[in-house]
Motif scaffolding. Structure first.
Motif, PDB file in Angstrom:
ATOM      1  N   GLY A 165      27.545 -18.984  25.969  1.00  0.00           N
ATOM      2  CA  GLY A 165      26.565 -19.393  24.951  1.00  0.00           C
ATOM      3  C   GLY A 165      25.170 -18.920  25.293  1.00  0.00           C
ATOM      4  O   GLY A 165      24.468 -18.379  24.430  1.00  0.00           O
ATOM      5  N   ILE A 166      24.755 -19.096  26.550  1.00  0.00           N
ATOM      6  CA  ILE A 166      23.391 -18.701  26.954  1.00  0.00           C
ATOM      7  C   ILE A 166      23.224 -17.181  26.871  1.00  0.00           C
ATOM      8  O   ILE A 166      22.228 -16.671  26.343  1.00  0.00           O
ATOM      9  CB  ILE A 166      23.081 -19.225  28.375  1.00  0.00           C
ATOM     10  CG1 ILE A 166      22.907 -20.752  28.330  1.00  0.00           C
ATOM     11  CG2 ILE A 166      21.800 -18.595  28.935  1.00  0.00           C
ATOM     12  CD1 ILE A 166      22.844 -21.412  29.687  1.00  0.00           C
ATOM     13  N   ASN A 180      24.684 -15.195  24.960  1.00  0.00           N
ATOM     14  CA  ASN A 180      24.714 -14.724  23.567  1.00  0.00           C
ATOM     15  C   ASN A 180      23.551 -15.259  22.744  1.00  0.00           C
ATOM     16  O   ASN A 180      23.590 -15.245  21.516  1.00  0.00           O
ATOM     17  CB  ASN A 180      26.042 -15.103  22.912  1.00  0.00           C
ATOM     18  CG  ASN A 180      27.153 -14.152  23.350  1.00  0.00           C
ATOM     19  OD1 ASN A 180      27.224 -13.005  22.922  1.00  0.00           O
ATOM     20  ND2 ASN A 180      27.994 -14.627  24.251  1.00  0.00           N
ATOM     21  N   GLY A 181      22.561 -15.800  23.436  1.00  0.00           N
ATOM     22  CA  GLY A 181      21.322 -16.208  22.761  1.00  0.00           C
ATOM     23  C   GLY A 181      21.335 -17.608  22.211  1.00  0.00           C
ATOM     24  O   GLY A 181      20.717 -17.859  21.166  1.00  0.00           O
ATOM     25  N   ALA A 182      22.020 -18.513  22.874  1.00  0.00           N
ATOM     26  CA  ALA A 182      22.006 -19.907  22.406  1.00  0.00           C
ATOM     27  C   ALA A 182      20.640 -20.524  22.636  1.00  0.00           C
ATOM     28  O   ALA A 182      19.979 -20.215  23.631  1.00  0.00           O
ATOM     29  CB  ALA A 182      23.062 -20.711  23.151  1.00  0.00           C
ATOM     30  N   LYS A 183      20.244 -21.372  21.685  1.00  0.00           N
ATOM     31  CA  LYS A 183      18.947 -22.038  21.816  1.00  0.00           C
ATOM     32  C   LYS A 183      19.090 -23.174  22.832  1.00  0.00           C
ATOM     33  O   LYS A 183      20.094 -23.894  22.827  1.00  0.00           O
ATOM     34  CB  LYS A 183      18.529 -22.624  20.472  1.00  0.00           C
ATOM     35  CG  LYS A 183      17.873 -21.615  19.551  1.00  0.00           C
ATOM     36  CD  LYS A 183      17.322 -22.293  18.315  1.00  0.00           C
ATOM     37  CE  LYS A 183      18.450 -22.588  17.332  1.00  0.00           C
ATOM     38  NZ  LYS A 183      17.946 -23.113  16.044  1.00  0.00           N
ATOM     39  N   LEU A 184      18.076 -23.307  23.692  1.00  0.00           N
ATOM     40  CA  LEU A 184      18.119 -24.396  24.663  1.00  0.00           C
ATOM     41  C   LEU A 184      17.290 -25.587  24.193  1.00  0.00           C
ATOM     42  O   LEU A 184      17.343 -26.657  24.778  1.00  0.00           O
ATOM     43  CB  LEU A 184      17.646 -23.915  26.038  1.00  0.00           C
ATOM     44  CG  LEU A 184      18.515 -22.815  26.656  1.00  0.00           C
ATOM     45  CD1 LEU A 184      17.904 -22.337  27.971  1.00  0.00           C
ATOM     46  CD2 LEU A 184      19.936 -23.266  26.884  1.00  0.00           C
ATOM     47  N   TYR A 201      16.241 -27.717  20.543  1.00  0.00           N
ATOM     48  CA  TYR A 201      16.626 -27.872  19.143  1.00  0.00           C
ATOM     49  C   TYR A 201      15.562 -28.646  18.382  1.00  0.00           C
ATOM     50  O   TYR A 201      15.063 -29.663  18.880  1.00  0.00           O
ATOM     51  CB  TYR A 201      17.975 -28.603  19.048  1.00  0.00           C
ATOM     52  CG  TYR A 201      19.120 -27.785  19.611  1.00  0.00           C
ATOM     53  CD1 TYR A 201      19.834 -26.908  18.790  1.00  0.00           C
ATOM     54  CD2 TYR A 201      19.451 -27.860  20.959  1.00  0.00           C
ATOM     55  CE1 TYR A 201      20.869 -26.148  19.296  1.00  0.00           C
ATOM     56  CE2 TYR A 201      20.474 -27.099  21.477  1.00  0.00           C
ATOM     57  CZ  TYR A 201      21.185 -26.245  20.648  1.00  0.00           C
ATOM     58  OH  TYR A 201      22.190 -25.480  21.162  1.00  0.00           O
ATOM     59  N   ASP A 219      17.439 -28.758  13.132  1.00  0.00           N
ATOM     60  CA  ASP A 219      18.698 -28.320  13.760  1.00  0.00           C
ATOM     61  C   ASP A 219      19.615 -29.503  14.025  1.00  0.00           C
ATOM     62  O   ASP A 219      20.821 -29.456  13.754  1.00  0.00           O
ATOM     63  CB  ASP A 219      18.399 -27.626  15.095  1.00  0.00           C
ATOM     64  CG  ASP A 219      17.675 -26.302  14.911  1.00  0.00           C
ATOM     65  OD1 ASP A 219      17.880 -25.676  13.855  1.00  0.00           O
ATOM     66  OD2 ASP A 219      16.906 -25.929  15.819  1.00  0.00           O
TER      67      ASP A 219
END
Lengths: 200, 54
Positions: B26-27, B29-33, B35, B39
């Motif tokens: 997830g990280i 692939n550009g997951a937001k940390l 929110y 969101d």
């Protein structure tokens, strides 16, 4: 052995009897020998003078052949017990609060140990529930936000749930295993002074 | 340790490994940390909790 020797040995063995009783017993056996036809046969029939003396002493008052070693011992013990009792009564304002404080401290240590383990188990359960919620939110995020966000939340949920489940199970097991020995140890510690007194 | 405890620990270890891998994926692939409130609203609406909260 002749009757004279028997009488003198009997007299010596009955030394602890009061003089009246002793002379009565000795004169009884002197009469017995004077009536007997054969002196030596009568002595053989009676047995040793010490065994005869032992029988007389037993009949006299349950005393044994050597009661002198047993009788003096209770007196100092009684004195020591009385002294200890007086000390216990006088020292009550000192030893009783100390005893209460020590037992309360020990009890609170045991309770604190069990409470810490139980708190860790409950926090593990909380983490497990939060992990399940995060997994559900992760599936929703895959559809609503982006797959990367969803996988991240799913992974976080799985990690949190795994740590929580492991913590909960291990701590619950530790509480179950640790409580009986801790309680038994405390009970044995409380019993210890009384056990020592019993041994003495 | 009894059988139940061992089983839970094994499953937890597997879940931990898989979860760690998913977090990394997830990280990377550009997951937001972080929110935003929007969101979170979106996320909650997408789960079974929306039934109770909205």
């Amino acid at each position: 052995m002749k009757s004279g020797e028997f009488i003198s040995r009997l007299n010596a063995a009955l030394a602890q009897l009061p003089p009246d009783e002793r002379s009565a017993a000795v004169s009884y056996y002197e009469e017995y020998f004077s009536d007997a036809a054969d002196d030596e046969r009568a002595v053989i029939k009676l047995g040793s003078p010490e065994s005869v003396a032992e029988t007389i002493l037993k009949e006299y008052g349950g005393a044994t052949a050597a009661p002198k070693t047993e009788t003096p011992s209770p007196k100092p013990k009684n004195k020591t017990n009385i002294l200890l009792l007086v000390l216990a009564i006088l020292g009550f304002p000192v030893w009783f609060p100390v005893l209460i404080a020590v037992s309360a401290t020990l009890f609170s240590i045991v309770v604190a140990c069990i409470a810490v383990l139980a708190a860790l188990a409950v926090s593990g359960l909380g983490m497990f529930i939060a992990g399940i919620c995060l997994v559900a939110v992760g599936f929703a995020a895959i559809l609503r936000l982006s797959p990367a966000d969803g996988l991240f939340l799913l992974g976080t949920g799985l990690v949190l749930g795994a740590v929580g489940a492991a913590l909960c199970v291990v701590m619950f097991w530790a509480v179950v295993k640790a409580t009986p020995p801790l309680v038994n140890g405390l009970v044995n510690l409380c019993k210890k002074p009384f056990k020592k007194r019993e041994v003495r | 340790m009894n059988k139940f405890t061992k089983t839970v620990l094994i499953i937890s270890a597997i879940a931990l490994v898989i979860g760690g891998m998913l977090v990394c994926v997830g990280i990377f692939n550009g997951a937001k940390l972080e929110y935003s409130e929007v969101d979170l609203q979106q996320l909650i609406q997408g789960t079974i909790f929306s039934k109770y909260f909205y």
